[in-house]
Each structure stands twice: as C-alpha cells, then as structure tokens.
Design an enzyme around this catalytic site. Structure first.
Site, PDB file in Angstrom:
ATOM      1  N   ASP A 162       0.853  -1.187   0.000  1.00 46.49           N
ATOM      2  CA  ASP A 162       0.000   0.000   0.000  1.00 46.49           C
ATOM      3  C   ASP A 162       0.892   1.241   0.000  1.00 46.49           C
ATOM      4  O   ASP A 162       1.893   1.280   0.719  1.00 46.49           O
ATOM      5  CB  ASP A 162      -0.906  -0.012   1.231  1.00 46.49           C
ATOM      6  N   ILE A 163       0.543   2.252  -0.792  1.00 48.09           N
ATOM      7  CA  ILE A 163       1.369   3.463  -0.866  1.00 48.09           C
ATOM      8  C   ILE A 163       1.157   4.382   0.326  1.00 48.09           C
ATOM      9  O   ILE A 163       1.915   5.328   0.518  1.00 48.09           O
ATOM     10  CB  ILE A 163       1.156   4.234  -2.182  1.00 48.09           C
ATOM     11  N   HIS A 208      -7.265  -5.370   2.051  1.00 52.91           N
ATOM     12  CA  HIS A 208      -6.140  -4.835   2.807  1.00 52.91           C
ATOM     13  C   HIS A 208      -5.643  -5.929   3.754  1.00 52.91           C
ATOM     14  O   HIS A 208      -6.442  -6.611   4.393  1.00 52.91           O
ATOM     15  CB  HIS A 208      -6.579  -3.641   3.665  1.00 52.91           C
ATOM     16  N   VAL A 266     -10.616   3.338  -4.392  1.00 55.00           N
ATOM     17  CA  VAL A 266     -10.351   2.811  -5.724  1.00 55.00           C
ATOM     18  C   VAL A 266     -11.435   1.768  -5.985  1.00 55.00           C
ATOM     19  O   VAL A 266     -11.589   0.814  -5.213  1.00 55.00           O
ATOM     20  CB  VAL A 266      -8.942   2.185  -5.834  1.00 55.00           C
ATOM     21  N   ASN A 292     -13.156  -2.657   1.911  1.00 55.48           N
ATOM     22  CA  ASN A 292     -13.983  -1.460   2.015  1.00 55.48           C
ATOM     23  C   ASN A 292     -14.960  -1.472   0.842  1.00 55.48           C
ATOM     24  O   ASN A 292     -14.597  -1.891  -0.250  1.00 55.48           O
ATOM     25  CB  ASN A 292     -13.132  -0.183   1.951  1.00 55.48           C
ATOM     26  N   HIS A 325     -10.430  -4.760  -3.387  1.00 52.02           N
ATOM     27  CA  HIS A 325      -9.092  -5.030  -2.873  1.00 52.02           C
ATOM     28  C   HIS A 325      -9.187  -5.373  -1.393  1.00 52.02           C
ATOM     29  O   HIS A 325      -9.996  -4.814  -0.662  1.00 52.02           O
ATOM     30  CB  HIS A 325      -8.134  -3.868  -3.119  1.00 52.02           C
TER      31      HIS A 325
END
Length: 121
Positions: A29-30, A101, A95, A86, A99
C-alpha cells in the site's frame, strides 16, 4: 478502462509487487496504516463487493487465502493480522476495484473509525 488497479495488473504503472499468480496480485500500500500493509486484488476487474457474483466466489476465497499466505510468509500470521474490504464511499473505498487490505506487524486497535471520509481516487 481507467482503473488504477487494472493499470497495475497490466503493468502500465509500477507497484511493489509482493505476490502474483494467475488470479490475483498483491502489492504494498502506498499509504501504509501498519508496519506491514499490502493490498490483494483480483486480476479481474470487479468494482465493489456489491458486484461480486456467484461465479466470483472462488476468486474472492482465493484472495483471502492469499492474504493468509502473505501473513505467514512475512512472519506475523501467528501473532495476528487484519484483513479489510472497504465498500463504496461510506465504507472508505477510494479505488473502485475490489481489494483486500492486509495489515500486520503491530497490535491493531478497534474501532477503525474516522470522522472524515477519504477522497476517492
């Protein structure tokens, strides 16, 4: 399609890839929220959890199994970790490509509530 994560899958933009197979890709993750924070995404574009079909059941299960494999490989599976999907704006999705996490490497508190919503990408 102008999807950030599809561009990562298609290698159009770089990412710190941690795992990849025929169905999923995992990358750092950025904006990490824990000492270890990665995202596991399907290579197939699915916008939200609400868009998952019966045909996607095995794919989503594979995403969860991949999260467990990554946690084991990184050495924090036994201590514990958190996985989070999410969904949509109020769920914190920014986004619109599902995805998972994977967060670990420290004790994680509860609840993960914030007063402000995140801005969609």
């Amino acid at each position: 399609m102008d999807c950030l994560f599809c561009k990562i899958v298609n290698q159009e933009i770089p990412a710190d890839i941690l795992y990849e197979d025929d169905l999923v890709i995992a990358f750092s993750d950025i904006n990490p929220q824990a000492p270890f924070h990665c995202l596991v995404i399907p290579k197939k574009h699915i916008s939200t959890l609400n868009d998952i079909t019966e045909q996607d059941r095995e794919l989503v299960g594979h995403m969860v199994a991949t999260a467990g494999k990554i946690a084991a490989d990184k050495g924090f599976a036994q201590e514990g970790y958190r996985t989070v999907f999410n969904c949509n704006n109020h769920g914190g999705q920014t986004v619109y490509h599902i995805h998972l996490h994977v967060l670990g490497g420290k004790p994680l508190g509860w609840p993960p509530y914030q007063d402000t919503l995140k801005t969609p990408v």
